[in-house]
Design an enzyme around this catalytic site. Sequence first.
Site, mmCIF file in Angstrom:
data_model
loop_
_atom_site.group_PDB
_atom_site.id
_atom_site.type_symbol
_atom_site.label_atom_id
_atom_site.label_comp_id
_atom_site.label_asym_id
_atom_site.label_seq_id
_atom_site.Cartn_x
_atom_site.Cartn_y
_atom_site.Cartn_z
ATOM 1 N N GLU A 165 2.528 -38.815 -14.390
ATOM 2 C CA GLU A 165 0.837 -40.145 -13.752
ATOM 3 C C GLU A 165 -0.432 -39.882 -14.841
ATOM 4 O OE1 GLU A 165 0.473 -43.917 -12.881
ATOM 5 O OE2 GLU A 165 2.078 -43.203 -13.999
ATOM 6 N N TYR A 166 -0.525 -38.530 -13.739
ATOM 7 C CA TYR A 166 -1.614 -38.093 -13.602
ATOM 8 C C TYR A 166 -2.412 -38.286 -15.083
ATOM 9 C CZ TYR A 166 -6.118 -34.562 -13.552
ATOM 10 O OH TYR A 166 -7.073 -34.044 -12.868
ATOM 11 N N ASP A 167 -1.232 -37.012 -16.056
ATOM 12 C CA ASP A 167 -2.001 -37.310 -17.340
ATOM 13 C C ASP A 167 -1.996 -38.856 -18.240
ATOM 14 O OD1 ASP A 167 -1.347 -34.747 -16.664
ATOM 15 O OD2 ASP A 167 0.709 -34.403 -18.129
ATOM 16 N N LEU A 192 -21.705 -8.678 4.260
ATOM 17 C CA LEU A 192 -20.952 -8.286 5.916
ATOM 18 C C LEU A 192 -20.985 -7.118 5.817
ATOM 19 C CD1 LEU A 192 -18.207 -11.048 5.904
ATOM 20 C CD2 LEU A 192 -20.271 -11.563 7.228
ATOM 21 N N LYS A 219 -11.106 -13.912 5.544
ATOM 22 C CA LYS A 219 -11.704 -13.249 3.949
ATOM 23 C C LYS A 219 -11.631 -13.387 3.273
ATOM 24 C CE LYS A 219 -14.558 -9.622 2.875
ATOM 25 N NZ LYS A 219 -14.683 -9.515 2.144
ATOM 26 N N GLU A 233 -15.673 -18.748 -2.536
ATOM 27 C CA GLU A 233 -15.136 -18.429 -2.188
ATOM 28 C C GLU A 233 -14.076 -19.295 -3.799
ATOM 29 O OE1 GLU A 233 -16.116 -15.203 -1.761
ATOM 30 O OE2 GLU A 233 -14.309 -13.792 -1.686
ATOM 31 N N LYS A 252 -11.433 -5.743 8.812
ATOM 32 C CA LYS A 252 -10.602 -5.609 7.214
ATOM 33 C C LYS A 252 -9.040 -5.163 7.573
ATOM 34 C CE LYS A 252 -12.334 -5.275 3.776
ATOM 35 N NZ LYS A 252 -13.093 -4.807 2.751
HETATM 36 S S1 IVH Z 1 -18.935 -15.131 5.110
HETATM 37 C C1 IVH Z 1 -23.816 -12.659 5.088
HETATM 38 N N1 IVH Z 1 -16.480 -16.260 5.078
HETATM 39 O O1 IVH Z 1 -16.855 -11.648 1.479
HETATM 40 C C2 IVH Z 1 -23.025 -13.483 4.154
HETATM 41 N N2 IVH Z 1 -17.974 -14.627 3.444
HETATM 42 O O2 IVH Z 1 -19.387 -9.054 2.634
HETATM 43 C C3 IVH Z 1 -21.407 -13.918 5.068
HETATM 44 N N3 IVH Z 1 -16.059 -13.656 1.934
HETATM 45 O O3 IVH Z 1 -19.049 -11.536 -0.858
HETATM 46 C C4 IVH Z 1 -20.548 -14.270 4.720
HETATM 47 N N4 IVH Z 1 -14.366 -14.822 2.389
HETATM 48 O O4 IVH Z 1 -17.742 -14.320 -1.148
HETATM 49 C C5 IVH Z 1 -17.768 -15.140 4.304
HETATM 50 N N5 IVH Z 1 -13.918 -16.728 4.818
HETATM 51 C C6 IVH Z 1 -15.815 -15.738 4.302
HETATM 52 C C7 IVH Z 1 -15.672 -15.370 4.028
HETATM 53 C C8 IVH Z 1 -16.159 -14.016 3.001
HETATM 54 C C9 IVH Z 1 -14.670 -14.542 1.766
HETATM 55 C C10 IVH Z 1 -16.738 -12.549 0.928
HETATM 56 C C11 IVH Z 1 -17.934 -12.865 0.395
HETATM 57 C C12 IVH Z 1 -19.273 -11.738 0.828
HETATM 58 C C13 IVH Z 1 -18.065 -10.976 0.958
HETATM 59 C C14 IVH Z 1 -18.726 -10.719 2.092
#
Ligand code: IVH
Length: 387
Positions: free
Chosen positions: A37-39, A85, A117, A174, A315
């Site tokens: 349908e989308y197509d 970060l 993250k 991201e 991490k």
């Molecule tokens: S906040 C001041 N939130 O992690 C930096 N970063 O070292 C604010 N990343 O390359 C970043 N998930 O692309 C933030 N929920 C998230 C994230 C995120 C992945 C990545 C970001 C950056 C790296 C930070």
Amino acid sequence: MIASAEVLDRVRVLRTEIERHNYAYYVLDAPTIPDAEYDRLFRELVGLEEAWPELVTAESPTQRVGAAPLQDFGQLTHGAPMLSLGNAFTDEDAENFDRRCREGLKCESVDYAVEPKFDGLAITLRYKAGRLEVGATRGDGYTGEDVTENLRTVRAIPLLLPPGAPQELEVRGEVLMYKRDFARLNARQRDAGEKEFANPRNAAAGSLRQLDSRITAQRPLRFFAYGVASPEALPHLTTHAALMDALMSWGFPVSPDRAVVRGATGLLAFYRRIGEKRAALPYEIDGVVYKVNAFAAQAALGFVSRAPRFAIAHKFPAEEALTELIDIDVQVGRTGAITPVARLKPVFVGGVTVTNATLHNEDEIRRKDVRLGDTVIVRRAGDVIPE
Ligand code: IVH
């Protein structure tokens, strides 16, 4: 001949409908109509735009198919730097982060906005007059590559902002690939005799950095927003959590796993909860991010060198590591099934030491062309057997 009011109206209806379905599929993760349908809607719009080319706009969903290849990417200077970060690896690191925030803010307890993250590529999206104007990679944090044409093909990225959204906005987030889409893409690459990607992150990066955006358009890229370049430009939003809700209302995908927690106990409980959920998430994450929730408190804490004092990445243990293939043994199962097993030089990955990995079957060994002495990537996801 110019288009009639009827045609104009139909084009408008089709665009709204198609973007509504894109939104349901890519942002809400809840498809509303069958693909066929989308197509059909899409083909009808393409037909009308072919008949009346003057109706084509940069924001039409038909323009998400990519443009002519570029010679190279231009450079773009970010409105505000894209910082990195600091990292926490242990509970103690997270507790120290909370202590530093409390001391810096001279308060008893701090509220944090917490989220996964994403393990993808950082990008920035600049909107002017409610339209996506340019998008860029992080680059060195100050200047990145102009990948606008490629980002336009990512259906989770809004090309137009709804009325009520700020007309000037720079969104940070991201680009990534879902695990299942990555597996399908690699199968497709294999069938076509093309190179396979090592992991979803590499596949996303390789797809976004194509000079031919028509190739990017065929890659199943996703996007999640996690902030804006200048929260101070949105004074009615006083917390990160409120900003995330606002971004969602403006059509951006945000993590459904975000939360607000209090103190180190809250941070660590979130870390454990997401850790348990990690393998079941549709995309890869490499940790969680803690951010002081109130923007006034973030500003008070400020930055140290190139990282904010108000946020940190906690991490998870790495899921991939390099090691050496020492030998290949054969395991005979109870049913008589034969499974080749790789004997590996012990390597610490995903929180455990791995010494063996099943190679599934002989075809798989041939396909991967693994030989004794090779350096191999060991991947471990949750409780899944190392691959
Ligand atoms: S906040 C001041 N939130 O992690 C930096 N970063 O070292 C604010 N990343 O390359 C970043 N998930 O692309 C933030 N929920 C998230 C994230 C995120 C992945 C990545 C970001 C950056 C790296 C930070």
